[in-house]
Design a protein around this motif. Structure first.
Motif, mmCIF file in Angstrom:
data_model
loop_
_atom_site.group_PDB
_atom_site.id
_atom_site.type_symbol
_atom_site.label_atom_id
_atom_site.label_comp_id
_atom_site.label_asym_id
_atom_site.label_seq_id
_atom_site.Cartn_x
_atom_site.Cartn_y
_atom_site.Cartn_z
ATOM 1 N N PHE A 1 26.744 -3.815 34.905
ATOM 2 C CA PHE A 1 26.482 -5.194 34.517
ATOM 3 C C PHE A 1 24.978 -5.335 34.328
ATOM 4 O O PHE A 1 24.212 -4.426 34.681
ATOM 5 N N SER A 2 24.561 -6.442 33.754
ATOM 6 C CA SER A 2 23.130 -6.652 33.498
ATOM 7 C C SER A 2 22.703 -8.035 33.936
ATOM 8 O O SER A 2 23.507 -8.969 33.981
ATOM 9 N N VAL A 3 21.435 -8.163 34.294
ATOM 10 C CA VAL A 3 20.818 -9.460 34.572
ATOM 11 C C VAL A 3 19.568 -9.558 33.712
ATOM 12 O O VAL A 3 19.064 -8.563 33.202
ATOM 13 N N ARG A 4 19.058 -10.765 33.546
ATOM 14 C CA ARG A 4 17.824 -10.942 32.783
ATOM 15 C C ARG A 4 16.670 -10.245 33.507
ATOM 16 O O ARG A 4 16.621 -10.264 34.751
ATOM 17 N N PRO A 5 15.746 -9.640 32.780
ATOM 18 C CA PRO A 5 14.622 -8.954 33.419
ATOM 19 C C PRO A 5 13.880 -9.829 34.425
ATOM 20 O O PRO A 5 13.484 -9.355 35.497
ATOM 21 N N GLU A 6 13.718 -11.112 34.092
ATOM 22 C CA GLU A 6 12.985 -12.003 34.999
ATOM 23 C C GLU A 6 13.766 -12.322 36.268
ATOM 24 O O GLU A 6 13.218 -12.885 37.221
ATOM 25 N N ASP A 7 15.060 -11.955 36.313
ATOM 26 C CA ASP A 7 15.885 -12.227 37.488
ATOM 27 C C ASP A 7 16.094 -10.991 38.362
ATOM 28 O O ASP A 7 16.855 -11.049 39.340
ATOM 29 N N LYS A 8 15.427 -9.891 38.036
ATOM 30 C CA LYS A 8 15.641 -8.669 38.813
ATOM 31 C C LYS A 8 15.293 -8.857 40.290
ATOM 32 O O LYS A 8 16.017 -8.379 41.173
#
Length: 308
Positions: free
Chosen positions: A177-184
């Motif tokens: 799955f993926s998250v936004r880079p700013e939410d890592k």
């Protein structure tokens, strides 16, 4: 009629940072046919140790020190599995190496808290960059390699890097799955809450039980089945349904007893943890439609409790 099968060549891999996760990935990937070409560590002895652990019956990987990155063999995939604070330096050293011209390659780091932009010097140097973070607890390479099979992975990066990362996850029978880079960072904080902080909470509970006269070893043995049963409940139902015990029942008298016991000298830390998690339990109990007035009394009681 003879069936002809074509064996697909797996990407070759070099690993910078052969700690527990780096070695676990090496073991898991080699078992799937990925050639492991090199380990790179800040101190060459660490790289040699990783090579010895891996190369029991295969072509030996190279062992390189931090200052020998220019000797890294041409590799399809470079995994940076160092601590977070060393990733940027590793990227800069890789970007400066002349070996990069031998082949256009992909670099993935395994940090949960950092996005792929920490590898930006490599992007400018012509590499594909991304991140691959396994949501598993790796405390030992061999067991960690097994835990990587079927795990969840958080992926992020450019199109080519994501394609390589998804191939790895697919081969490991995992899910991505993926998250936004700013939410890592927020994503990783959630993972810390669910795993390392759970260990810290268990350690605190063990100390509390030991203060009752039970040995710490026995306290762990006593509490572990309770933790396991709770985990099974969370796996089978949503959190408010899995909540049991004092707060699920709204037992205010027991909460008072708990707070009084924890207010004794030496338990200030445990008291603060109990209060914070108790407030969260009140929210879960509210979803179960427990008496709102009773829950409000418990909330006020938690907020007013202080260590003596």
């Amino acid at each position: 009629m003879t069936k002809i099968t074509t064996k697909i060549r797996k990407p070759s891999v070099s690993i910078i940072g052969p700690g527990r996760l780096g070695q676990a990935l090496a073991i898991a990937l080699r078992s799937l046919g990925y050639p492991i070409l090199a380990f790179v560590a800040r101190y060459p002895a660490e790289a040699r140790k990783a090579v010895r652990a891996l190369n029991k019956s295969a072509t030996p990987a190279q062992a390189l020190g931090w200052d020998q990155l220019a000797q890294l063999p041409a590799t399809d995939l470079i995994l940076i599995t160092t601590p977070d604070d060393a990733i940027a330096e590793a990227a800069e050293r890789l970007a400066a190496g002349e070996f990069r011209r031998a082949r256009r390659r992909t670099v993935l780091h395994t940090s949960g808290a950092l996005a792929s932009d920490v590898l930006s010097p490599l992007l400018k140097a012509g590499f594909h960059i991304g991140s691959l973070h396994p949501l598993v607890s790796v405390s030992q390479p061999g067991a960690g390699a097994k835990a990587l099979r079927g795990a969840f992975y958080c992926l992020e990066g450019d199109k080519t890097a994501l394609r390589v990362a998804r191939l790895i996850v697919e081969d490991l029978k995992g899910k991505s799955f993926s998250v936004r880079p700013e939410d890592k960072a927020l994503y990783h904080a959630a993972a810390v809450m669910a795993s390392p902080h759970l260990v810290a909470l268990f350690d605190l509970a063990t100390e509390m039980l030991a203060a009752c006269g039970v040995s710490k070893r026995s306290a762990r043995q006593v509490l572990l089945p309770l933790v396991e049963s709770t985990t099974k409940n969370v796996m089978a139902m949503n959190p408010e349904q899995a909540l049991t015990g004092t707060f699920a029942r709204g037992d205010i008298a027991t909460v008072r007893r708990h707070l009084a016991a924890l207010s004794r000298k030496g338990f200030a830390e445990a008291l603060e943890v109990y209060k914070l998690l108790g407030l969260r339990s009140v929210q879960l109990a509210k979803k179960n439609k427990l008496d709102p007035q009773l829950l409000e009394q418990i909330r006020k009681l938690l907020n007013s409790a202080n260590a003596s």
